[in-house]
Design a protein around this motif. Structure first.
Motif, PDB file in Angstrom:
ATOM      1  N   LEU A   6       0.845  -1.190   0.000  1.00 24.75           N
ATOM      2  CA  LEU A   6       0.000   0.000   0.000  1.00 24.75           C
ATOM      3  C   LEU A   6       0.880   1.239   0.000  1.00 24.75           C
ATOM      4  O   LEU A   6       1.786   1.383   0.831  1.00 24.75           O
ATOM      5  N   ASP A   7       0.612   2.130  -0.963  1.00 21.50           N
ATOM      6  CA  ASP A   7       1.334   3.399  -1.043  1.00 21.50           C
ATOM      7  C   ASP A   7       0.699   4.370  -0.050  1.00 21.50           C
ATOM      8  O   ASP A   7      -0.382   4.926  -0.286  1.00 21.50           O
ATOM      9  N   PHE A  56      -2.728   8.903   1.930  1.00 17.91           N
ATOM     10  CA  PHE A  56      -2.799  10.145   2.692  1.00 17.91           C
ATOM     11  C   PHE A  56      -3.352  11.285   1.831  1.00 17.91           C
ATOM     12  O   PHE A  56      -4.220  12.038   2.263  1.00 17.91           O
ATOM     13  N   ASN A  57      -2.873  11.391   0.608  1.00 19.05           N
ATOM     14  CA  ASN A  57      -3.346  12.463  -0.284  1.00 19.05           C
ATOM     15  C   ASN A  57      -4.799  12.257  -0.680  1.00 19.05           C
ATOM     16  O   ASN A  57      -5.551  13.220  -0.851  1.00 19.05           O
ATOM     17  N   ALA A  58      -5.213  10.993  -0.846  1.00 18.66           N
ATOM     18  CA  ALA A  58      -6.610  10.737  -1.205  1.00 18.66           C
ATOM     19  C   ALA A  58      -7.540  11.153  -0.095  1.00 18.66           C
ATOM     20  O   ALA A  58      -8.606  11.742  -0.327  1.00 18.66           O
ATOM     21  N   VAL A  59      -7.190  10.871   1.152  1.00 22.46           N
ATOM     22  CA  VAL A  59      -8.039  11.279   2.283  1.00 22.46           C
ATOM     23  C   VAL A  59      -8.047  12.797   2.404  1.00 22.46           C
ATOM     24  O   VAL A  59      -9.080  13.406   2.684  1.00 22.46           O
ATOM     25  N   ARG A 115      -6.334   2.237  -5.552  1.00 21.41           N
ATOM     26  CA  ARG A 115      -6.353   1.069  -6.438  1.00 21.41           C
ATOM     27  C   ARG A 115      -7.296   1.366  -7.597  1.00 21.41           C
ATOM     28  O   ARG A 115      -8.416   0.869  -7.648  1.00 21.41           O
ATOM     29  N   SER A 116      -6.862   2.206  -8.485  1.00 19.19           N
ATOM     30  CA  SER A 116      -7.724   2.580  -9.609  1.00 19.19           C
ATOM     31  C   SER A 116      -7.949   1.378 -10.507  1.00 19.19           C
ATOM     32  O   SER A 116      -7.037   0.615 -10.794  1.00 19.19           O
ATOM     33  N   GLY A 117      -9.190   1.218 -10.954  1.00 20.72           N
ATOM     34  CA  GLY A 117      -9.517   0.161 -11.904  1.00 20.72           C
ATOM     35  C   GLY A 117      -9.886  -1.159 -11.267  1.00 20.72           C
ATOM     36  O   GLY A 117     -10.204  -2.115 -11.979  1.00 20.72           O
ATOM     37  N   LEU A 129      -9.240  -0.577   4.478  1.00 21.95           N
ATOM     38  CA  LEU A 129      -8.559   0.679   4.188  1.00 21.95           C
ATOM     39  C   LEU A 129      -8.754   1.674   5.324  1.00 21.95           C
ATOM     40  O   LEU A 129      -7.822   2.392   5.712  1.00 21.95           O
ATOM     41  N   TYR A 130      -9.945   1.697   5.853  1.00 20.44           N
ATOM     42  CA  TYR A 130     -10.224   2.562   7.012  1.00 20.44           C
ATOM     43  C   TYR A 130      -9.352   2.181   8.205  1.00 20.44           C
ATOM     44  O   TYR A 130      -8.764   3.033   8.878  1.00 20.44           O
ATOM     45  N   GLN A 131      -9.243   0.890   8.476  1.00 16.49           N
ATOM     46  CA  GLN A 131      -8.441   0.443   9.616  1.00 16.49           C
ATOM     47  C   GLN A 131      -6.956   0.763   9.414  1.00 16.49           C
ATOM     48  O   GLN A 131      -6.263   1.200  10.346  1.00 16.49           O
ATOM     49  N   LEU A 132      -6.463   0.556   8.190  1.00 21.67           N
ATOM     50  CA  LEU A 132      -5.053   0.844   7.920  1.00 21.67           C
ATOM     51  C   LEU A 132      -4.751   2.334   8.084  1.00 21.67           C
ATOM     52  O   LEU A 132      -3.703   2.711   8.610  1.00 21.67           O
TER      53      LEU A 132
END
Length: 1843
Positions: free
Chosen positions: A128-129, A134-137, A160-162, A173-176
């Protein structure tokens, strides 16, 4: 506004497109100018601007007469494209660099959490990048807003586009994020708030901030390239350790920012946008923040032709919208779905920003080639049209008229070739220009606009919605690569308007208005900028914006203002805007110049003037190294950086020199700028009050900014300093000239020259000083040159013109003594000039001119007239030489007459007296006389005799006369022609090739006519040519057939030419007589009809005649026509005509009639003519019978009473007529002709057959296929017989029959019929005239049954939920599917059944992996429930459950089978399941799980699980099935059991979680056993359960791995404590690495013990490696102690101990350790010796030492004593184990004794052995030795030097 008034500008209600579809955005205004308004574009735009500018955009629809031709050639037009990733215009992650983020994130963890990111974060099997997450949130407002708005799905698209989004993935994703990034987000936000506060305060507002900035700057400059502390020193003393990447300067280090990753530097004022002070915390440059691989932009694409691009666009349209036509709403909705990332990856091609000067313009241009389809008048009209975008920027009233160079996109239009979804992103124009876009052709273009007044609000919303993109690229809006949905802007209060541009429409965007849009399909548009006068304030704002963001402008805004102001042809309305802008830059320039003066910059100088000051951009101005703006008005430079320029605002950032070393460069003084303002103001209004007001405004500004600074302890103003300077200047004029004083005064004046009109007096004095200094310098230079030349030497003379200019100055600027001396010299030069002018103007002799020239050469002042004199003398001498050559040449025609004329002209112009003049004039006179005679002769008819007489007279004349030469050439040509003609006439009539004769005569005739001299033989040539032509025709007639008339004419011509008696013409006369006789006979036969044989005889006779007979064609034509008629008649004359009609096509009746008609006109008689006439009469009789039968059929069609077809004998009538038709048709076919009545008969027969078939269904129950086949035929019948009563009634009845058959008889129900439709069919039965009783009865019965079923359905659903049974619902569904009709009840029942069955099938799919062969869902669920019961029993195993007997690895649990009990866990196992054979009944059994866990090993995958093929049901899938949002209309037993299964599974999961939590909390050794038992229980229980949870399984595996790790480490430490085995450093490292990977707690006692052992071992290893590599610096005792210490350590360090033992070994007879000297090995004892020690000059291949040689023992003993003494004095150093040079000699392994010694060392006694071995005397047990006398010389030989 008249006809040009906009329609519904306010609301857009009456426009063509009132809204933008799904976005519901208000439309912009649309204008329809009249023809008169359309003539002036800028005037019309100025007129509508107050109304349209608040929208930021408007559309202009031209008048209908506007129709410009498209000038590009569509076939040859090619253009480059760009690839646009539409899905990334908005929904793209920032181009962040993950390494920079990781660096900052780790610093945060270290500084605030005391830890590091130890492992990669895995998400869905991939790393996971965290940077992207961080930028997406951040994109969606941060963690709290994402959680509140449930936007984890949108966040997932960024990460994870696509990929497919699942609820589980969003939760993970929320937990991470919560685990890894939540705390970092808070830290990041706090840091940003601190930075924002520091930016607001500013660097100069608080002294504390300045001090803090210095602290930060010292921190910023803490490192150089070697990461060492750097001391900041003065610039002059050392080189800069860091330079700014922007301005390339290393100065101003206190405000230099260093990137915390790449260590590059930037000044805070050089950043874009600049910072006020050094920010707190870590700082990274944009290069490190942005990743190259993730950077977004439009990639250059392929080169396309227009046709290829059209195909690409068509494919895109079909892909998205099929072959149909999509509406704007659909396209717009899909576009924004793609932009927001909801439609996958979409890339399109866009031919954007195409330079029309390269690729061509769509508008006509003067220099372009006009297409042939365009009229010249229309082409010229549109070339000059002001609406032509090529002309728009340069129209009168446009500020861009002053721009000289062609700027693409601004002055030169850009072309755009778009396709579906190709977009132009949000932006405003360069310099805030207006823009005009014209759509030439294609699909519309959708525009969005935000007014310029709302630009700040727009930018704020963009930054708030896309914070990550703006953090990575603060100048993002300058990149034109970002879109944002207009709905988002409107939701945030930003007004947005839309315009739909259609072909032929103009779209105008206003200054500073943000706009963007996209194309709805393939189209071609063209755009350009323009700038009317009202643009000027916006242009100033744009220039300030460029300066803020450090962007290079297109041109200098100040230069444009000054150039326009100097011109006087601007519009009246432009004066107001121009005056305000000039006043603004005047005030700004004055303020900054005064600040420079106050700061100590007193040096100034004007910039070099422009060569073409009337245009903008003719010369390139320097740019500020800080803000990149053009420095047109002023700049600051320093001599330390001569190539660097800065603007007045950034002068402090130029360098660190003192301000006195800086220099101000200015193009205009403030007075000149003020004059520009006044000129514009005067142009605006001639009234004085306004000008006076402006003057007061400028002067008041000057007073408000009165300058004072401290000079020599006192404060003085700028004006006071100027007055002091003026007083000193007045004094210096009165004193003798002093160059130094003048220079000093001029330098002091530089501080006043840039100022306003108050310094005009200073500027005047400076001009006088400069002129005086220049005048004095000129006087002194002239005197110096005069003196130097007079003294002799190669020196330059002074020019007389320059002396006169200096002496003409009046009054004299200053007191200069050399003035009078120069004046005296000038008087002598003036006298010389007078004499030269006099001689040049009169006729003089050559000797006089030469004497005057010698006087000019001896003068010290150079006069210009001396050059003319010298030139004249040279010309005269050249003329004399040429004249003498012409006179002395006596050869004929040797002298050209033009040369004589030239000499005559030259001597007249030179005005010189010479002797050769008269002789030249005499030759010219003779030449003119000869020319006159020649011209007289040539003017009339020239004869050969006259020419020969003249040539004989002038044979000896020496002048070459062109006319005489021409006559001579005429005479030669005529003589040659006569000779050639005589050669041709010899035997001309006897030649066979008369064509060659003709050609030769034609050529000789042509040549004779072209002669310039008349010859008498031309008439003879013409006669001979006619005879030759006649002979040529006769030869052709003899060799090939010719027409009879041609032969007659040819013989007549021969008689006229008197050549008829020649043999050729006599033979032609005989042939002509025979031809005339044949012609007479042919005419007689053609006059009357004859037999074919006579015509054939004529043809045979004509073959022997050479002439072409006129009647021969008629004869042949008659035979041809006759044969053609016979061939056409053959098909009709065949005897089997009637029988062969079926095997061949029918003959045409019209052809038969035509043949009979043609037979009457034949010229040849035949017997077949009568036969054809008989056949024609029989055919006419058959046609009459057929027509009467067709009339009977028409009568039958008119019947209206049909009934059942039997009562009125209608069926019998139809059958009778059908029989008649068949018999008549058979007779007609026997003729074999295509009668027109035949198709009608066949059609009538088939129609009556169809009617009979329909009537037969009145008493039968037809199948659906029969009815359908009838209806297929009826479609054709209804067309042919539309007015037939019988057929219409039957077709109507058949249609009713088909509808009923579709309901009752159709094999497959196509479209189920509604019950109301069936009732309509029953009602329609009364309207048809045909009876179908059986079908009617069956339809009535089906309707009643369906009514009854509907009542049963209503009764079922009226019951309570518990009373409804599944079997009843299935029965209702079975009848509903079998019913003929459809109704809501059928749909409800079927949908409810399908819903339950679909749910059951999903359940079965979920549990079938566990159930195996079980086909019933209920049984499968029971099996899973039983497995969970067993699992829970294992978890809850206690005294209350002690009696429960569980059989592991088996589902059946049968007690009848033999079983074993585990001696450890007491679980039971069937022998059959284990496949185990018991050898001893008392043998104890231990299960595989206990064996594995007892050994500390991780069980293999699913080891010990139940025997159900290792397949389980997924818990998440079962939970989703249970909580599916569906309500069933009946009770489903399987759902209740599934609820119990899920509850039990979560209970098992909770038990497992408790065990795992217990395992994680246990760090002590005494808890190890308890943990093992619990993990064993958990492993068994997990294997027993039939439900599988992946997360739980992974957690359990990790727990088992940790347990196995602890077990292995404990075993390792236990072996150490019991002295069984020491662990190696590699083992310890491996276990610690595995512990880190397993997240073993740092507090774990085993991990602490391993870390302690590692530290102990590493400390000793470091010491050992240093000693082993010290080249023997440490003594042997120290090495022995270190070895002893290493052997006692609790860590195995075998490798390092071996290195130290090798380090302690001694060699050679010198008993010293290994060093860099060369060594050799003994071939017997394997001992190593230094080559020098054994005195070897050249090392042998095999060496035997002295100790091993017999008879040398006493020598060795003496040598040993010597060596012992040496060892006592010097302690040897131990060798390094790594030898730098190879030892000489063969390599051999160490001796067995050495190996034994090393083995002893390992057992603990090696140290003593080593000490003893290295200290004992050098003795060897060797063989009996010989005498050593022979070795004396060996030991005492001089030692060679061996390298």
């Amino acid at each position: 506004m008249g006809k040009g008034r906009p329609r519904a500008v306010e609301t857009g209600q009456n426009l063509t497109v009132s809204s933008t579809g799904s976005l519901n955005i208000q439309s912009g205004p649309v204008y329809y100018p009249s023809e008169e308004e359309f003539r002036d574009p800028l005037g019309y735009i100025y007129k509508i601007r107050p109304e349209a500018e608040p929208y930021g955009i408007c559309k202009i629809v031209p008048p209908k007469s506007w129709n410009p031709p498209f000038s590009l050639n569509l076939d040859s037009f090619t253009f480059p494209t760009k690839t646009q990733a539409i899905h990334q215009l908005q929904a793209r992650p920032a181009s962040c660099d993950s390494k920079t983020f990781e660096l900052e994130y780790n610093r945060f963890l270290e500084g605030h959490c005391g830890k590091k990111l130890k492992k990669r974060v895995i998400f869905e099997g991939e790393e996971l990048d965290l940077c992207k997450l961080f930028n997406a949130v951040r994109r969606y407002g941060g963690y709290d807003k994402v959680v509140k708005g449930k936007k984890w799905g949108e966040v997932f698209r960024f990460v994870r586009s696509g990929k497919k989004i699942s609820e589980c993935a969003k939760h993970v994703l929320y937990q991470l994020y919560r685990e890894h990034l939540y705390d970092y987000e808070g830290y990041y936000n706090r840091l940003n708030r601190e930075r924002a506060k520091s930016y607001k305060r500013g660097i100069n507002e608080d002294a504390k901030n300045e001090k803090k900035a210095k602290i930060y700057s010292s921190k910023r400059r803490r490192k150089n390239s070697d990461h060492r502390n750097v001391k900041v020193c003065k610039v002059e003393e050392e080189d800069h350790d860091q330079i700014c990447e922007q301005c390339r300067s290393g100065l101003h280090g206190e405000v230099m920012l260093l990137c915390d990753r790449c260590n590059k530097g930037w000044h805070i004022y050089c950043l874009s946008p600049p910072l006020k002070q050094v920010p707190p915390g870590n700082w990274y440059c944009f290069e490190c923040l942005n990743s190259d691989k993730d950077s977004f932009g439009f990639i250059p694409g392929k080169q396309f032709t227009l046709e290829a691009f059209r195909r690409l666009a068509d494919r895109a349209n079909k892909k998205w919208f099929g072959s149909g036509c999509a509406s704007r709403v659909q396209i717009e909705k899909k576009f924004w779905e793609i932009v927001e990332g909801l439609a996958g990856d979409v890339e399109v091609m866009y031919g954007s920003d195409l330079d029309t000067s390269v690729h061509g313009s769509g508008f006509p241009r003067v220099n372009d080639q006009r297409p042939e389809s365009v009229e010249p008048k229309a082409w010229d009209e549109y070339c000059k049209s002001p609406w032509n975008l090529n002309n728009l920027p340069k129209l009168k009233g446009s500020m861009l008229r002053a721009v000289h160079h062609n700027i693409t996109g601004v002055m030169v239009p850009w072309l755009y070739i778009g396709m579906l979804f190709s977009a132009f992103c949000w932006h405003f124009e360069d310099h805030c220009f207006y823009s005009m876009n014209y759509l030439h052709w294609g699909e519309p273009k959708c525009w969005y606009s935000v007014p310029g007044s709302e630009a700040s609000a727009f930018e704020k919303v963009m930054r708030d919605c896309l914070p990550d993109l703006f953090d990575a690229q603060p100048d993002l809006l300058f990149q034109l690569v970002t879109m944002l949905n207009p709905s988002v802007l409107r939701e945030n209060g930003v007004p947005v308007y839309s315009v739909l541009q259609e072909p032929g429409n103009f779209v105008i965007t206003f200054p500073r208005s943000y706009h963007g849009g996209f194309n709805l399909g393939l189209n071609c548009a063209e755009a350009v900028n323009f700038a009317p006068a009202d643009w000027l304030p916006h242009g100033g704002s744009g220039a300030e914006l460029y300066q803020l963001y450090r962007k290079a402008p297109v041109f200098s805004h100040e230069e444009l203002l000054c150039v326009v102001a100097k011109q006087s042809d601007w519009e009246k309305n432009a004066s107001t805007y121009l005056r305000k802008e000039l006043l603004r830059i005047y005030k700004k320039e004055r303020t900054f110049r005064e600040r420079l003066w106050l700061s100590g910059i007193t040096r100034s100088s004007p910039m070099s003037p422009r060569r073409s000051s009337e245009f903008v951009g003719t010369e390139e101005d320097p740019t500020c190294i800080i803000c990149k703006q053009y420095l047109y008005l002023s700049a600051v430079v320093c001599r330390c950086r001569p190539s660097a320029f800065v603007c007045l605002e950034h002068w402090e950032h130029l360098c660190e020199c003192k301000s006195s070393k800086h220099r101000l460069l200015y193009r205009h003084t403030l007075a000149e700028l003020a004059d520009l303002v006044l000129i514009v103001d005067k142009h605006e209004s001639e009234e004085m009050p306004q000008s006076d007001s402006l003057l007061r405004n400028i002067s008041s500004f000057s007073e408000l900014n009165s300058l004072k600074k401290k000079v020599k302890g006192a404060h003085v103003t700028h004006a006071q300093l100027a007055e002091q300077w003026l007083s000193r200047a007045c004094k210096i004029f009165q004193s003798p000239f002093s160059g130094d004083a003048y220079t000093t005064l001029l330098k002091e004046a530089e501080q006043f020259l840039w100022a306003g009109a108050e310094m005009d007096s200073v500027r005047d004095v400076v001009k006088n000083l400069t002129a005086a200094r220049k005048w004095v310098q000129g006087i002194r230079d002239c005197l110096s040159k005069i003196e130097n030349w007079s003294a002799g030497g190669d020196f330059e003379k002074v020019a007389h013109k320059w002396v006169k200019k200096l002496l003409s100055v009046d009054p004299v600027p200053c007191n200069e003594p050399g003035y009078h001396k120069l004046k005296h010299c000038a008087e002598e030069a003036n006298l010389l000039v007078h004499d030269i002018d006099a001689s040049l103007s009169t006729f003089s002799k050559l000797e006089e001119l030469e004497l005057l020239y010698s006087r000019a050469c001896s003068s010290s002042i150079h006069v210009e007239q001396s050059q003319k004199l010298s030139q004249k003398i040279s010309l005269v001498k050249v003329w004399i030489d040429n004249a003498r050559k012409a006179i002395s040449n006596e050869q004929p025609a040797a002298v050209e007459v033009d040369i004589l004329y030239k000499l005559k002209t030259e001597i007249l112009e030179l005005q010189v007296q010479v002797q050769e003049k008269e002789m030249i004039f005499d030759l010219v006179s003779q030449a003119e006389s000869c020319q006159a005679r020649c011209r007289s002769l040539m003017s009339g008819s020239v004869t050969l005799k006259n020419v020969e007489v003249l040539l004989q007279e002038m044979a000896s004349f020496s002048v070459n006369i062109p006319e005489l030469a021409l006559l001579k050439q005429y005479q030669i040509d005529a003589s040659l022609w006569i000779t050639k003609l005589n050669d041709i006439l010899i035997n001309i009539h006897q030649r066979e090739d008369q064509q060659s004769v003709i050609d030769e005569l034609n050529r000789i005739l042509e040549d004779g006519e072209s002669l310039k001299i008349q010859v008498d033989e031309l008439s003879l040539v013409k006669i001979e040519l006619k005879k030759a032509c006649c002979r040529e025709k006769a030869i052709k007639a003899r060799n090939s057939k010719m027409a009879l008339a041609f032969l007659q004419q040819l013989l007549a011509d021969a008689v006229v030419l008197q050549i008829e008696r020649e043999d050729l013409f006599l033979s032609l006369s005989r042939e002509l007589a025979g031809a005339l006789q044949w012609e007479e006979r042919a005419k007689d036969i053609l006059a009357c009809k004859a037999q074919m044989s006579e015509f054939e005889d004529l043809i045979r006779m004509s073959e022997d005649i050479v002439a072409i007979m006129p009647s021969l064609g008629d004869v042949k034509a008659a035979i041809l026509v006759a044969n053609s008629w016979l061939n056409n008649s053959k098909p009709f004359l065949e005897p089997d005509l009637s029988g062969s009609s079926t095997s061949r096509s029918l003959l045409k009746l019209d052809d038969l009639k035509e043949l009979v008609s043609q037979s009457r006109f034949l010229k040849i008689t035949f017997k077949q003519q009568n036969v054809l006439e008989t056949i024609l009469e029989n055919s006419k009789k058959w046609q009459h019978d057929a027509c009467s039968l067709l009339q009977d059929v028409e009568c039958l069609y008119s019947v209206t009473d049909i009934g059942d077809g039997r009562s009125n004998v209608l069926i019998l009538k139809i059958e009778h007529i059908v029989n008649l038709i068949e018999s008549v048709s058979k007779a007609g076919l026997s003729f074999g002709l295509d009668f027109p009545e035949m198709p009608k008969l066949q059609n009538a027969c088939s129609t009556l057959h169809w009617c009979s078939k329909v009537l037969s269904f009145c008493y039968l129950m037809p199948s659906y296929e029969d009815v359908e086949s009838l209806m297929n035929i009826s479609e054709q019948l209804s067309i042919m017989h539309s007015s037939c009563n019988l057929l219409s009634s039957l077709i109507f009845g058949a249609k009713w029959l088909k509808k009923v058959s579709e309901v009752i008889s159709a094999p497959v129900k196509r479209n189920a019929c509604k019950l109301i439709d069936a009732e309509e069919m029953l009602a329609a039965y009364q309207d048809i005239s045909v009876a179908f009783p059986m079908m009617f009865a069956q339809l009535t019965e089906a309707t009643c049954k369906h009514r009854l079923w509907q009542e049963q359905v209503h009764q079922f659903f009226s019951l309570e939920l518990g009373e409804r049974s599944w079997s009843q619902l299935m029965q209702l569904e079975e009848y509903g599917k079998a019913s003929f009709f459809t109704c809501p009840e059928v749909d409800i029942v079927v949908s409810e059944v399908e819903k339950v069955e679909k749910w059951k099938q999903r359940c079965m799919d979920a549990v079938k992996t566990f159930a195996g062969d079980e086909s019933l869902l209920l049984c499968a669920l029971q099996k899973i429930k039983e497995s969970l019961d067993r699992s829970l029993n294992l978890y809850e195993k206690s005294e209350s459950f002690g009696g429960v007997c569980l059989y592991m690895c088996c589902m059946s649990g049968s007690e009848d089978w033999d079983f074993l009990t585990c001696s450890t866990c007491k679980d039971c196992y069937h022998l059959q399941c284990l496949e185990y054979r018991r050898n001893n009944a008392e043998e104890a059994y231990t299960c595989s799980n206990c064996q594995l866990l007892a050994g500390g090993l991780i069980p293999p995958n699913r080891c010990g699980f139940l025997r159900h093929n290792g397949k389980y049901s997924d818990l998440k899938l079962l939970s989703d099935l249970l909580f599916v949002d569906e309500k069933f209309c009946v009770r489903v037993e399987e759902r209740e059991i599934l609820q119990q299964i899920v509850d039990q599974a979560y209970a098992c999961k909770k038990c497992l979680t408790d065990i795992l939590d217990f395992e994680m909390s246990c760090y002590n050794k005494d808890q190890f056993t308890a943990v093992g038992k619990k993990l064993t229980t958990a492993w068994k229980a997990f294997g027993v359960a039939g439900v599988y949870d992946h997360q739980s399984y992974c957690d359990l595996e990790r727990a088992l791995a940790r347990f196995s790790w602890r077990f292995q480490v404990a075993k390792l430490l236990d072996a150490l404590e019991k002295d069984i085995e020491k662990p190696s450093v590699q083992q310890i490292y491996q276990h610690l690495k595995e512990g880190d990977a397993m997240n073993i707690s740092p507090e774990d006692h085993l991990r602490l013990k391993l870390s302690e052992l590692k530290d102990i071992g590493l400390q000793w290893v470091d010491r050992a490696k240093k000693v082993a590599a010290d080249c023997g610096s440490l003594g042997l005792d120290g090495v022995y102690e270190l070895i002893t210490e290493g052997e006692r350590l609790p860590v195995c360090l075998k490798k390092e101990l071996e290195l130290l033992r090798a380090r302690s070994r001694l060699h050679c007879i010198c008993r010293k350790p290994y060093d860099e000297r060369s060594m050799i090995v003994c071939g017997r004892c394997d001992e190593w010796y230094h080559i020098r020690c054994v005195n070897l000059v050249f090392p042998p291949k095999v060496y035997i030492c002295a100790a091993c040689m017999p008879g040398t023992q006493h020598l060795v003993s003496s040598f040993d004593s010597l060596m012992d003494h040496e060892r006592c004095t010097v302690e040897p150093k131990t060798p390094s184990p790594r030898h730098k040079k190879p030892r000489t000699g063969p390599k051999k392994s160490e001796s067995s004794a050495t190996q034994k010694m090393l083995i002893g060392d390992e057992n603990g006694s090696g140290i003593g052995h080593l000490r003893w071995r290295n200290r004992k005397p050098f003795r060897r047990a060797a063989k009996k030795r010989a005498e050593l006398d022979s070795l004396t010389s060996f030991f005492h030989r001089p030692q060679p030097i061996i390298t």
